[in-house]
Motif scaffolding. Structure first.
Motif, PDB file in Angstrom:
ATOM      1  N   TRP A  25      71.497 -44.533   9.517  1.00  0.00           N
ATOM      2  CA  TRP A  25      72.066 -43.440  10.312  1.00  0.00           C
ATOM      3  C   TRP A  25      73.319 -42.819   9.675  1.00  0.00           C
ATOM      4  O   TRP A  25      74.372 -42.719  10.323  1.00  0.00           O
ATOM      5  N   GLN A 258      71.133 -37.832   9.502  1.00  0.00           N
ATOM      6  CA  GLN A 258      69.911 -38.413   8.939  1.00  0.00           C
ATOM      7  C   GLN A 258      69.560 -39.644   9.771  1.00  0.00           C
ATOM      8  O   GLN A 258      70.246 -40.670   9.694  1.00  0.00           O
ATOM      9  N   GLU A 260      66.523 -42.028  12.408  1.00  0.00           N
ATOM     10  CA  GLU A 260      65.144 -42.405  12.741  1.00  0.00           C
ATOM     11  C   GLU A 260      65.071 -42.460  14.263  1.00  0.00           C
ATOM     12  O   GLU A 260      65.982 -42.976  14.918  1.00  0.00           O
ATOM     13  N   ASP A 261      63.989 -41.946  14.832  1.00  0.00           N
ATOM     14  CA  ASP A 261      63.868 -41.907  16.289  1.00  0.00           C
ATOM     15  C   ASP A 261      63.432 -43.274  16.831  1.00  0.00           C
ATOM     16  O   ASP A 261      63.390 -44.269  16.096  1.00  0.00           O
ATOM     17  N   GLY A 264      60.951 -45.058  14.897  1.00  0.00           N
ATOM     18  CA  GLY A 264      61.272 -45.272  13.490  1.00  0.00           C
ATOM     19  C   GLY A 264      60.923 -44.114  12.585  1.00  0.00           C
ATOM     20  O   GLY A 264      61.026 -44.226  11.358  1.00  0.00           O
ATOM     21  N   ALA A 265      60.510 -42.968  13.152  1.00  0.00           N
ATOM     22  CA  ALA A 265      60.143 -41.805  12.344  1.00  0.00           C
ATOM     23  C   ALA A 265      61.398 -41.065  11.883  1.00  0.00           C
ATOM     24  O   ALA A 265      62.347 -40.903  12.654  1.00  0.00           O
ATOM     25  N   PRO A 266      61.422 -40.586  10.618  1.00  0.00           N
ATOM     26  CA  PRO A 266      62.602 -39.859  10.115  1.00  0.00           C
ATOM     27  C   PRO A 266      62.856 -38.579  10.908  1.00  0.00           C
ATOM     28  O   PRO A 266      61.940 -37.878  11.322  1.00  0.00           O
ATOM     29  N   SER A 432      61.383 -32.852  11.364  1.00  0.00           N
ATOM     30  CA  SER A 432      60.671 -34.084  11.694  1.00  0.00           C
ATOM     31  C   SER A 432      59.183 -33.811  11.649  1.00  0.00           C
ATOM     32  O   SER A 432      58.742 -32.668  11.856  1.00  0.00           O
ATOM     33  N   ASN A 433      58.406 -34.842  11.367  1.00  0.00           N
ATOM     34  CA  ASN A 433      56.937 -34.743  11.372  1.00  0.00           C
ATOM     35  C   ASN A 433      56.424 -33.562  10.551  1.00  0.00           C
ATOM     36  O   ASN A 433      55.499 -32.856  10.957  1.00  0.00           O
TER      37      ASN A 433
END
Length: 475
Positions: A25, A258, A260-261, A264-266, A432-433
């Motif tokens: 983070w 920076q 991760e949700d 754990g996704a960036p 994201s995604n």
């Protein structure tokens, strides 16, 4: 507890961010400093916006994530779930570690992260109408024990900490690692891989605009901030996009997060906000609402005419005053009676792509309240909802096709020393995604012109369009 200060070579915050971005983070707050030789416009001196500090953090001792109605706290290798008010959860991490403020150090540990616009659902009861096709947590805040503070006025960089969670040996080891010039891994090139899409064409915007006008005529509201969303497919390292973005355009309240949700996704957040939401220093409160916009021009004569037109516009002055009154009421809930004053009204603020009209409201926090009480009481900011605020938010939920997410929320910090500084998360993109999404909007009032308001959304998003074009044509 005495502040530990370990000196570092003077360098801008991005230099230090790149040295710690391999940690969990990492976050960067930048003040928008522009070299005197730069041709880019900076904020007018008369408005008094500083460009003094950059702040870098990483490796939080706790990660706090909220998605209504549940808050997750990741700490000590465990995950705790609670349905407590997320503002109270943050306060529980700050209060036991309270320290005295140290002059010239804006942040030496505490809470830092974002508060999404949709966090308002944990404060007010709102309808669920807009699509949520790109959900992100409504709050992502780290509790940080140290920070790298860059003071551009004094020309110094320092690693600072009250060592509330770390021992001095750990801090000195971190300091030594920062002084080493170890090569960073080669980043994956950032690319724009699709075409830019937006969720309201001119006909759809005109329909929503007319509904706002109908609500105003019916007496439901005085102003609605109506926004549209842009989205484009991307790949690669988002930090490269931010690094380019910050060279395109500077603003007083910039940020790169920076994360991760919860899965754990960036998740990356890029913010070039021109607007301060709330600041607290020694219980002194300040907010700087922006209302009123004109595009910049390369021709200095046309540019000066646009600025003067903005300053003389009765519509924009009325719109600005409406939000000033709303914010006076909001901060008055937690400030000493009689302390709330308007210290500047209708001042011009110049940026690379637009002129803005800004006002300054100040007050003194009452003894029984703290910075998080203030933030919760004013959230989300009135300058990006409309008036009255709750009804405006209901209308926004009805008329905007997609939930705003982080856009029009806030990014900033609340220190162990009780200080706070936060922006309004406009000119802000979320990656994201495989997608980059950003919004642009403006206040609609009774005498607004539909075509001008629609064009204003493109004026405000113009730097993002340049960012997209750069990475589409050079990759």
């Amino acid at each position: 507890m005495a502040l530990t200060t370990l000196e570092l070579p003077y360098a801008e915050g991005m230099v230090w961010f790149k040295k710690v971005r391999h940690l969990a983070w990492p976050m960067l707050l930048e003040s928008g400093r522009v070299d005197a030789a730069s041709a880019q416009a900076t904020v007018d001196e008369e408005v008094g916006l500083g460009a003094r500090f950059d702040i870098v953090v990483a490796a939080p001792v706790a990660k706090i994530m909220h998605r209504h109605p549940t808050t997750q706290v990741h700490a000590n290798q465990t995950i705790h779930h609670t349905e407590e008010n997320p503002f109270q959860v943050i306060q529980q991490w700050l209060t036991p570690h309270a320290v005295d403020r140290v002059a010239d150090i804006p942040f030496a540990g505490g809470a830092l992260g974002y508060f999404a616009y949709d966090l308002g659902r944990s404060i007010e009861r709102l309808p669920t109408l807009a699509a949520e096709d790109a959900p992100v947590p409504e709050l992502m805040v780290g509790i940080y024990d140290w920070a790298i503070v860059v003071d551009h006025h004094l020309g110094r960089s320092s690693l600072v900490s009250h060592a509330r969670f770390s021992d001095h040996a750990t801090l000195h080891a971190l300091h030594q690692s920062l002084l080493q010039s170890s090569p960073a891994p080669e980043p994956v090139a950032f690319k724009v891989t699709g075409d830019l899409q937006h969720n309201m064409d001119q006909a759809a915007y005109a329909l929503a605009f007319q509904k706002v006008k109908n609500y105003i005529r019916a007496g439901d509201c005085y102003q609605i901030n109506l926004a549209q969303r842009f989205a484009v497919s991307v790949s690669g390292d988002p930090c490269l996009a931010y690094d380019h973005f910050r060279r395109l355009s500077r603003a007083p309240f910039m940020a790169y997060l920076q994360l991760e949700d919860t899965a754990g996704a960036p998740l990356a957040v890029l913010s070039m906000s021109p607007e301060r939401f709330l600041q607290v220093i020694d219980r002194k409160v300040e907010t700087r609402p922006i209302k009123g916009t004109r595009p910049r021009h390369a021709d200095p004569v046309l540019d000066a005419q646009a600025a003067e037109e903005l300053l003389q516009s009765e519509k924009d002055r009325a719109e600005n005053l409406m939000i000033v009154d709303l914010l006076r009421n909001d901060i008055g809930k937690v400030c000493e009676v009689g302390s709330v004053k308007v210290d500047a009204l209708f001042k011009l603020q110049r940026f690379t792509n637009v002129h803005h009209m800004v006002s300054i409201v100040r007050g003194l926090l009452a003894a029984k309240f703290d910075a998080l009480n203030l933030l919760r009481g004013c959230f989300p900011g009135g300058s990006i909802t409309g008036a009255p605020k709750l009804r405006a938010m209901e209308i926004i939920e009805e008329l905007e096709p997609h939930r705003r997410g982080i856009y029009c929320g806030s990014i900033g910090y609340i220190g162990f020393d009780g200080s706070m500084d936060t922006n309004i998360a406009i000119r802000t993109a979320v990656i994201s995604n495989g997608s980059m999404r950003f919004f642009a909007g403006g206040g609609v009032v009774a005498d607004s012109d539909c075509s001008k308001e629609y064009q204003e959304t493109f004026d405000k998003a113009s730097q993002f369009f340049k960012l997209v074009a750069h990475f589409k044509t050079t990759n």
